[in-house]
Design an enzyme around this catalytic site. Sequence first.
Site, PDB file in Angstrom:
ATOM      1  N   ASP A   1      19.596  21.846 -31.774  1.00 13.07           N
ATOM      2  CA  ASP A   1      19.578  22.345 -30.396  1.00 13.07           C
ATOM      3  C   ASP A   1      18.349  21.887 -29.636  1.00 13.07           C
ATOM      4  OD1 ASP A   1      17.836  25.380 -30.638  1.00 13.07           O
ATOM      5  OD2 ASP A   1      18.124  23.944 -32.264  1.00 13.07           O
TER       6      ASP A   1
ATOM      7  N   CYS B   1       0.829  -1.187   0.000  1.00 17.41           N
ATOM      8  CA  CYS B   1       0.000   0.000   0.000  1.00 17.41           C
ATOM      9  C   CYS B   1       0.865   1.238   0.000  1.00 17.41           C
ATOM     10  CB  CYS B   1      -0.971   0.017   1.170  1.00 17.41           C
ATOM     11  SG  CYS B   1      -0.120   0.220   2.733  1.00 17.41           S
TER      12      CYS B   1
ATOM     13  N   ASP C   1       8.185  22.631 -35.664  1.00 18.89           N
ATOM     14  CA  ASP C   1       9.263  23.072 -36.518  1.00 18.89           C
ATOM     15  C   ASP C   1       8.829  22.895 -37.970  1.00 18.89           C
ATOM     16  OD1 ASP C   1      11.589  24.191 -35.819  1.00 18.89           O
ATOM     17  OD2 ASP C   1      12.708  22.327 -35.591  1.00 18.89           O
TER      18      ASP C   1
ATOM     19  N   ASP D   1      12.096  17.444 -34.914  1.00 23.85           N
ATOM     20  CA  ASP D   1      12.925  16.253 -35.046  1.00 23.85           C
ATOM     21  C   ASP D   1      14.029  16.357 -34.007  1.00 23.85           C
ATOM     22  OD1 ASP D   1      14.398  18.226 -36.184  1.00 23.85           O
ATOM     23  OD2 ASP D   1      14.338  17.416 -38.204  1.00 23.85           O
TER      24      ASP D   1
ATOM     25  N   CYS E   1       3.355   1.696   2.685  1.00 22.80           N
ATOM     26  CA  CYS E   1       4.568   0.891   2.544  1.00 22.80           C
ATOM     27  C   CYS E   1       5.583   1.634   1.683  1.00 22.80           C
ATOM     28  CB  CYS E   1       4.268  -0.448   1.878  1.00 22.80           C
ATOM     29  SG  CYS E   1       3.083  -1.456   2.755  1.00 22.80           S
TER      30      CYS E   1
END
Length: 759
Positions: A658, A29, A455, A654, A32
């Site tokens: 950067d 649970c 992009d 993609d 725990c």
Amino acid sequence: MEAATERPDAPIAGAGSGSVVLDVRGMHCASCVHTVESALKRVPGVADAVVNLTTEEARVRFDPTAASIPAMVQAIEQAGYGAREKTAEVEAQAQDEAALALRAAQRRLLLAWLLTGPVAVLMIIHMSHVLHLPYFEWFEVALAVPVLAIAGAQTYRQAVRSFVNFQPNMDALIAIGTGSAFVTGPLSLMGLPVASYTAVGAMIMAFHLTGRYLEARARGRASQAIRRLLELGAKTARVIRSDAEVEIPISELNVGDVVVIRPGEKIPADGKVLSGASAVDESMATGESLPVEKSPGGEVIGATVNTTGVLYVRVSRVGKDTFLAQVVKFVQEAQSAKVPIQAFVDQVTAVFVPIILLIALVTFLAWLVFPDAMLAMATALAAYLPWVHAQNASPGTLAAFAAVAVLVIACPCAMGLATPTALLVGTGTGAARGILIRSGEAIQTMRSIRVVCLDKTGTLTTGKLSVTDVVPVPERTREEVLRWAASVERNSEHPIAAAVVRYAAEQSIEAMDASGFAAVPGKGAEARASDAVVHVGKDAYLADLGVNLSEIRETVDKLQAEGKTTVLVAVDRQVVGAVGVADTPKPEAASAVRALKEMGLQVAMITGDNARTAHTVAQQLGIERVLADVLPGEKAEAVKQLQREVGPVAMVRDGINDAAALVQADVGIALGTGTDIAIESADLTLIRGDLSTLVTAIRLSQATFRKIQQNLVWAFGYNLLAIPLAVLGLLHPLIAELAMAVSSLNVVGNSLRLRKFRV
Ligand code: ADP
Ligand code: MG
């Protein structure tokens, strides 16, 4: 891996730090989870520990000079749980053990019902006053003892351990609940004025064991998705060794081996086709349902299925480096990642059990000390809830009745399961469709996304550029323009440069030697060739250099209106001509944009290209918002601008170049490139590398978070409503226990429904 692009929630091994995954046993649970986490964090040298209830593992980051794995294992053991380092063998062993544990739970369950059944029947007969059963109480106690002492032994053991550690858990609630229900029997036999709830105590234990058993089974099903992925891999490979084909186990395969794959066989590992031609079913890896044609030079993914021809493949990646292994690793990481909302849940569950114990004690005392006031309150509340009615029994009876109900109703079990089960099923379902969800945070953030920013080049378009026009100024020729352009561009790595150089070669135009090459990112490039300074780039770049563009203006306008990127060429600051470069939108781009808009999202396009070209492309795709002329280093700033103006941004691009823009965005989505999906800065990766799964990915993230929310509302709401009823003695402890079992099963079941997710 750059520090700036690291996701904060990724289990990273930075310089001088270690990480380990431990297999933890005995948790069931949320409390725990909290206990194990805090035990680990107390070990000196442990930087961070994240424990997952559903996968039963702890991911620990630590300083190897200060902390050791045995010290961590010891800490977990002292907290009352089992632990060991998770290796492949341990993993296999853990599965066997889980099956054994499930069978043991089944046996306990059977024993409990076998003994509880007769008690239940007798209790009904006894209470209905049809028959007066002599010695009924004795009989009840005799049958209840083995139910609690044998079937419930484990629950009691764990309860005691949790008390010893000063972190009482759910077992503690059940143990005290059933224990105090049990003692009412002996007490009433001793002549005290309490009704016997001994049989009820046994039944609560039987229900509890049933609930836990069903829940463990359902939990196993939730983690199946990912296990199934691992099982997809081929078990053997046929390798060419000294001109003969030898079949070897997959573990003995090495990078550089050449393998033969016949039609219908699985490709054993990632590699490159050497010879042969075939279509490969890659649906399990990319979600693409149509077979993909493969010829020499093509990349193949391990575990995908060869369909028509024979392929000879040189193995490029084996073992944990393969595409499949990476997918599994990322999904497992995401499954252990914390969704921000979970922090709140953790805080509540950490104090939940002690508070419930307190409420139960107060309830018990209140009924003993102020029975009339309590009964009055109960009666008043019952008036609004026609299905319950206040009892009129002795104060001692009501005190026991109410306190036991409080103890058993308030189990943090469903709370602990709410987030991990939904994450598990959501990420697993995604992986099977070519969507890699890598951050728990993104799942929560995706819900509030207002704008999707894509992009242009390579994301909305194919990125396969080609020269379409070469327009010289009067008194110059096409050849001259191309020669000058190619002389500069062959030194550049820009995709536009590659297209220009390729086109010049096709026209059999020889480039000149150039010196002093310099690229101006986002604008163009310059170099010296045959004693002249040559500039190649966008119109704004040349205009800044003081080149007079009036002669070429009309051509530029025309090309840009056609959606072509326009590259101007100037020699000694005199424009000689323009080159038009075209890129084609991806076939699925327009429909993806439309689907995003139908979801009520704004769609934006970002590019370093000029505004006019960008607008033409945007118009073809149905995109209204265009961010053009953005310099490479300024994309993150542009994303920030969008965030200020519109709201949270999902950035799609993609995986190349950067990462700053992906990091700046609220959710960063990367398109996979071939078998490389390890795009560090992305929260989500679309494995297939196109936009067809974008909408599914957004919807799936949102659906997963919705499940988490629903689960939490259910788990908490149920406690909030039920506890007051229990306090006032309006909830029968048996109903309480039944409801509690149903509550956690409902949470797991609700999460499992995500598997049926359709767009
Ligand atoms: P994108 O956003 O499409 O990746 P870049 O930032 O790479 O665009 O480049 C922006 C613009 O700068 C291009 O559209 C092109 O007009 C010009 N440019 C950049 N580098 C070159 C080059 N080597 N040759 C010609 N034009 C270039
Ligand atoms: Mg670019």
